[in-house]
Design a protein around this motif. Structure first.
Motif, short mmCIF file in Angstrom:
data_model
loop_
_atom_site.label_atom_id
_atom_site.label_comp_id
_atom_site.label_asym_id
_atom_site.label_seq_id
_atom_site.Cartn_x
_atom_site.Cartn_y
_atom_site.Cartn_z
N ASP A 1 -28.50 63.09 -57.80
CA ASP A 1 -29.38 62.95 -58.95
C ASP A 1 -30.84 62.87 -58.52
OD1 ASP A 1 -29.75 62.39 -61.89
OD2 ASP A 1 -30.57 60.53 -61.08
N GLU A 2 -31.10 62.14 -57.44
CA GLU A 2 -32.47 62.04 -56.93
C GLU A 2 -32.98 63.41 -56.49
OE1 GLU A 2 -35.00 59.67 -53.44
OE2 GLU A 2 -32.82 59.43 -53.61
N CYS A 3 -32.11 64.19 -55.86
CA CYS A 3 -32.49 65.55 -55.45
C CYS A 3 -32.88 66.39 -56.65
CB CYS A 3 -31.32 66.18 -54.69
SG CYS A 3 -31.52 67.96 -54.38
N LEU A 4 -32.02 66.39 -57.67
CA LEU A 4 -32.28 67.20 -58.86
C LEU A 4 -33.56 66.76 -59.56
CD1 LEU A 4 -28.63 67.38 -60.26
CD2 LEU A 4 -29.88 69.15 -59.01
N ARG A 5 -33.79 65.46 -59.61
CA ARG A 5 -34.99 64.96 -60.29
C ARG A 5 -36.25 65.36 -59.56
NH1 ARG A 5 -35.17 61.41 -64.38
NH2 ARG A 5 -32.99 60.83 -64.10
N ILE B 1 -29.82 73.43 -54.17
CA ILE B 1 -28.70 73.27 -53.23
C ILE B 1 -28.72 71.86 -52.68
CG2 ILE B 1 -27.72 74.06 -51.04
CD1 ILE B 1 -29.01 76.77 -51.55
N THR B 2 -27.56 71.20 -52.73
CA THR B 2 -27.41 69.89 -52.10
C THR B 2 -26.24 69.97 -51.12
OG1 THR B 2 -25.90 69.02 -53.79
CG2 THR B 2 -28.25 68.69 -54.16
N CYS B 3 -26.47 69.41 -49.92
CA CYS B 3 -25.44 69.43 -48.89
C CYS B 3 -25.28 68.02 -48.33
CB CYS B 3 -25.82 70.38 -47.75
SG CYS B 3 -26.26 72.05 -48.30
N GLY B 4 -24.03 67.59 -48.22
CA GLY B 4 -23.75 66.25 -47.71
C GLY B 4 -23.86 66.18 -46.21
N THR B 5 -24.92 65.50 -45.73
CA THR B 5 -25.12 65.33 -44.28
C THR B 5 -25.55 63.90 -44.01
OG1 THR B 5 -27.42 66.07 -44.49
CG2 THR B 5 -25.78 67.75 -43.91
N GLY B 6 -24.73 62.93 -44.37
CA GLY B 6 -25.16 61.53 -44.33
C GLY B 6 -25.95 61.27 -45.59
#
Length: 269
Positions: A114-118, A130-135
């Motif tokens: 959500d923080e990324c999108l905001r 694009i969001t990628c899980g890296t920690g």
């Protein structure tokens, strides 16, 4: 809309309770006050529209409003819920394995999707996120005309969010509760209208300790007070009458006693 109301919010436990003291600027007669109380739902609508405009929140985020009418002002309580679940989260994103280099420009790291999108919502002409899980979440915005990263079996596990409908701006428009908690005092001094009556917010604070008595309870309490005062006045009048009668009877008895004493005195002489 109402059936999906519970699905439109991240967590309905997260909310900001506002307590507002609202002054009635017009000098209203008692019948006008009674009409205002009868039109309570319209007054609530006027206050709700005022909060939507001043706090920059969606209409459905105002969970409820309660009003308590006093002589020349109103005490109101409103509950503001957390922001909507985003359009992106409702689509869940599309899974991809992107080969994203650590040196690739424009990428940031955030603690939540959500923080990324905001944060990406501030960018103009954005076609993808694009969001990628890296920690932490690697967060990358793709502007119109730029190509997506290459896909690779050994790439990062990512989610791709399509912004072709420009719905990212809706996320940006929704003010989070943290902002409301810091800026709610800006409501103080603001004015709004209902019909030909003008209201002014003279005090506002956060807190849910306010209690409202029901009209029935208030009416019952005032009726009891009225009869209690009347009973005290009746008791006082009865006491004054009793004291007056007693004093009058004493005045009648004393002259008779003196007359009898004088007759006895003359007889003995």
């Amino acid at each position: 809309m109402f059936n999906s109301h519970h699905q439109c919010f991240k967590d309905r436990k997260n909310k900001v309770p506002l307590r507002l003291e609202i002054l009635i600027l017009n000098h209203l007669m008692s019948d006008k006050i009674h009409k205002l109380q009868a039109d309570i739902h319209h007054v609530k609508d006027a206050l709700r529209s005022f909060l939507v405009d001043k706090l920059n929140v969606s209409f459905l985020r105002i969970n409820w409003i309660k009003l308590n009418f006093l002589d020349s002002h109103i005490v109101a309580k409103a509950e503001i819920l957390d922001s909507f679940v985003t359009y992106f989260e409702s689509k869940k994103g599309v899974s991809h394995k992107f080969n994203i280099k650590s040196t690739e420009s424009g990428q940031i790291h955030t603690s939540t999707i959500d923080e990324c999108l905001r944060l990406q919502a501030f960018k103009a002409n954005l076609s993808y996120v694009i969001t990628c899980g890296t920690g932490h979440y690697l967060c990358l915005g793709i502007v119109n005309g730029d190509s997506l990263p290459d896909e690779n079996e050994n790439g990062l596990n990512c989610k791709l969010y399509n912004n072709s409908d420009h719905s990212l701006t809706k996320l940006l428009a929704e003010v989070p509760l943290e902002v409301i908690e810091k800026s709610y005092s800006n409501l103080n001094g603001s004015r709004f209208n209902y019909s030909d009556i003008e209201f002014a917010v003279v005090d506002v604070k956060i807190g849910d300790d306010i209690r409202f008595d029901s009209p029935e309870k208030t009416k019952s309490s005032s009726t009891f007070t009225f009869f209690f005062i009347i009973s005290i006045l009746i008791n006082i009048m009865m006491f004054v009458k009793f004291a007056s009668d007693y004093k009058l009877s004493q005045n009648r008895t004393n002259p008779l006693r003196d007359y009898v004493s004088l007759k006895l005195l003359k007889s003995s002489i």
